[in-house]
Enzyme design. Structure first.
Site, PDB file in Angstrom:
ATOM      1  N   HIS A 199     -31.620  12.910 -19.186  1.00  0.00           N
ATOM      2  CA  HIS A 199     -32.793  12.039 -19.352  1.00  0.00           C
ATOM      3  C   HIS A 199     -33.628  12.530 -20.532  1.00  0.00           C
ATOM      4  CE1 HIS A 199     -32.641   9.601 -15.593  1.00  0.00           C
ATOM      5  NE2 HIS A 199     -31.946  10.633 -15.156  1.00  0.00           N
ATOM      6  N   GLU A 221     -35.872  11.103 -22.148  1.00  0.00           N
ATOM      7  CA  GLU A 221     -37.254  10.603 -22.164  1.00  0.00           C
ATOM      8  C   GLU A 221     -38.266  11.629 -21.680  1.00  0.00           C
ATOM      9  OE1 GLU A 221     -35.507   9.006 -18.194  1.00  0.00           O
ATOM     10  OE2 GLU A 221     -34.835   9.489 -20.216  1.00  0.00           O
ATOM     11  N   CYS A 228     -28.204   8.115 -18.043  1.00  0.00           N
ATOM     12  CA  CYS A 228     -27.813   8.464 -16.682  1.00  0.00           C
ATOM     13  C   CYS A 228     -26.919   7.366 -16.083  1.00  0.00           C
ATOM     14  CB  CYS A 228     -29.045   8.738 -15.832  1.00  0.00           C
ATOM     15  SG  CYS A 228     -28.686   9.659 -14.317  1.00  0.00           S
TER      16      CYS A 228
END
Length: 599
Positions: free
Chosen positions: A564, A566, A426
């Site tokens: 993102h 994750e 990001c």
């Protein structure tokens, strides 16, 4: 995270859904004494154990704050904002549920006081109550119960049917003013669904003072809970040490539960051992008896093997995180988990080092021409640079605001020049882009218009599809498709050299779906110049206008992604960009890529 997502069958005045959902089992988890005891890990581990018995589970998190969702909260205030597929900005505990249970939740699985009151007030304004006086009981409490029942029926594991069991975590601690209305709703709810479909659990603290395990905090917590009309069936006791038999017996006697329903949830070397810890105390058997579930022997073999592999790993990989919120590590909880998942897959221990991005910045003149001094000492700065230089790999995660922006750019520059594996996410991805434009394309003042609206080279810009003035749910949020549109090189006969490293890590897929949370994008007008200069923008959205993945050829691993990754990492299925970073940091990436391309 909008209440309009709630299915139409949810009505504040209509309880007919009860008849259609009478087989759903509800396990409610509350906590006492102090917050932060680990209710999220406890409920996630319980769910994993139930899944190992063949039961399908879903989860709901109740947060008593007045915010509609966590989207506008500072990371320092509430930790990480966990983004869901539908764009919901939720409490980080939903991330625990998704990671442990391999399910995909919606924004409606995070229930807040703000959502409930907004729904009831809007209904009152529309005249839905036909002139009645709108009160906390029954209107607010009924709305809470309706919400729980309806959301519990939403499939979350890829199947079309609702789950068998719904896990509900009540945030905060028993006795808080904020959570009292939810506890009252749950008191009523136990009669609405029937005692055979309702199991209340209580997580408490058993401190050790003068080498003695103290039970009074647990006794008082259960007393408070029972005074509200709720009596727990199971008590989870958090402690630094395993509960002694005499401690269990005392809690059993004073808290009105069988002694084998008092479970020790003591500290373990890693949280992935908790499901096995609960299995060893027959939690699954207790729940099967309480809820009339079909008895089954749990199979946690692959989970236990994964947990044990963490302990048996001999080699260590050092990753340095260049962050803005390093004072509260929960701000990067999903990033930490994703790094751990990737480390597990690479059979190494993770040594995570923290660097505040602002420590990497240089003093710059302010508006008056004087030096704007960074308050950090030279010793702090030297330590930060040493952590960066000594790392096996570097991660530059997301964030908001200008503080630390220049430090992230300098970290990206160091990793690019020194051939150090680096993953930017990001804002970190945007720092990589800006750094490349400044130093390779020689656009000295290249910047993001988020931080410098007058820059002559607006490399990162605000995309006009979003309202710039309103905060909360205004960003590009949730799951979006990324297409791999460009290879790294067209003149190479070597598949590893010509293919996108990220695409190989994603299993060769032409398109992927990942979650987003941002307002600014790479300027489409600058894309061709950046790509042709060598920083390959290999992944783009379906329109080709928004850049999603950047890679630098002939580098150990220099990858940035606007999304993102994750948020979709799992213990047994690590996120591909994180997996690539750890593989590169441990010298395993080249062999891994060759094996994948030759398979």
């Amino acid at each position: 995270a909008c209440l309009d997502h709630i299915p139409k069958q949810l009505s504040i005045e209509d309880n007919s859904i009860t008849n259609n959902n009478n087989q759903m089992k509800y396990i409610i988890v509350t906590g006492g004494v102090v917050s932060g005891l680990g209710k999220g890990v406890t409920i996630s581990s319980m769910g994993r154990l139930l899944q190992a018995c063949g039961h399908r589970v879903t989860a709901i998190k109740i947060d008593p704050y007045l915010n509609v969702d966590a989207g506008t909260m500072s990371p320092f205030e509430h930790g990480e904002v966990f983004v869901l597929d539908d764009g919901g900005e939720s409490d980080l505990d939903l991330g625990n549920y998704e990671r442990f249970l391999s399910i995909e939740l919606t924004s409606d699985h995070n229930l807040t006081t703000g959502k409930i009151y907004r729904k009831v007030i809007l209904a009152e304004r529309k005249g839905d109550y036909l002139g009645k006086t709108v009160q906390v009981v029954p209107h607010i409490t009924d709305c809470i119960q309706d919400w729980i029942e309806t959301v519990a029926s939403i499939p979350v594991d890829g199947q079309d049917e609702p789950a068998d069991i719904c896990l509900v975590e009540v945030g905060g601690t028993v006795g808080d003013i904020e959570s009292s209305v939810f506890l009252e709703a749950l008191r009523q709810f136990q009669f609405r669904v029937g005692h055979e479909n309702f199991c209340l659990c209580f997580v408490s603290l058993v401190p050790v003072l003068s080498n003695e395990q103290k039970t009074k905090p647990t006794q008082h917590g259960v007393r408070d809970l029972r005074s509200l009309g709720l009596s727990p069936s199971i008590i989870f006791c958090r402690s630094t040490e395993q509960l002694e038999p005499a401690t269990k017996q005392k809690i059993s006697s004073f808290c009105h539960v069988p002694v084998h329903h008092v479970l020790s949830v003591h500290d373990v070397s890693n949280v992935y051992f908790v499901p096995n810890l609960l299995q060893s105390q027959d939690l699954h058997g207790i729940l099967e008896n309480k809820l009339n579930l079909t008895p089954a022997k749990p199979d946690l073999s692959s989970w236990v093997e994964m947990a044990q592999s963490i302990e048996s790993a001999k080699d260590t990989v050092t990753i340095t995180l260049i962050g803005k919120y390093t004072g509260l590590q929960d701000s990067y909880l999903s990033v930490i988990k994703a790094l751990r998942h990737a480390s597990i897959a690479c059979k190494v221990r993770l040594d995570l080092q923290w660097v505040e991005a602002s420590l990497l910045e240089e003093d710059k003149p302010d508006a008056s021409g004087e030096q704007e001094k960074n308050e950090a000492t030279q010793e702090d700065r030297d330590e930060a640079w040493n952590k960066l230089k000594s790392a096996d790999g570097v991660i530059i995660p997301g964030g908001f605001g200008k503080r630390g922006w220049a430090g992230k750019i300098r970290a990206a520059n160091y990793c690019r020049l020194e051939n150090k594996p680096c993953l930017g996410i990001c804002l970190g991805f945007q720092a990589m882009i800006v750094e490349y434009c400044r130093n390779i394309l020689k656009w000295e003042d290249a910047d993001s218009t988020e931080f410098d609206e007058s820059t002559p080279h607006p490399t990162i810009i605000f995309m006009p599809e979003i309202d710039k003035t309103t905060m909360g749910g205004t960003m590009r949020l949730g799951a979006r498709v990324t297409k791999f549109t460009h290879t790294l090189a067209t003149d190479s006969s070597e598949p590893v050299m010509s293919s996108s490293v990220s695409q190989i890590m994603y299993g060769g897929e032409a398109t992927i779906s990942e979650r987003h949370r941002h307002r600014y994008e790479v300027n489409p007008e600058k894309v061709d110049e950046i790509h042709n200069a060598g920083l390959k923008l290999v992944g783009r959205d379906e329109t080709g206008e928004r850049m999603e993945i950047a890679e630098l050829p002939d580098h150990k691993y220099y990858v940035g992604c606007q999304f993102h990754p994750e948020f979709k990492s799992r213990p047994l299925k690590p996120s591909p960009p994180f997996h690539g970073l750890i593989l590169a940091a441990t010298g395993q990436l080249e062999g891994y890529l060759k094996a994948k391309t030759s398979a």
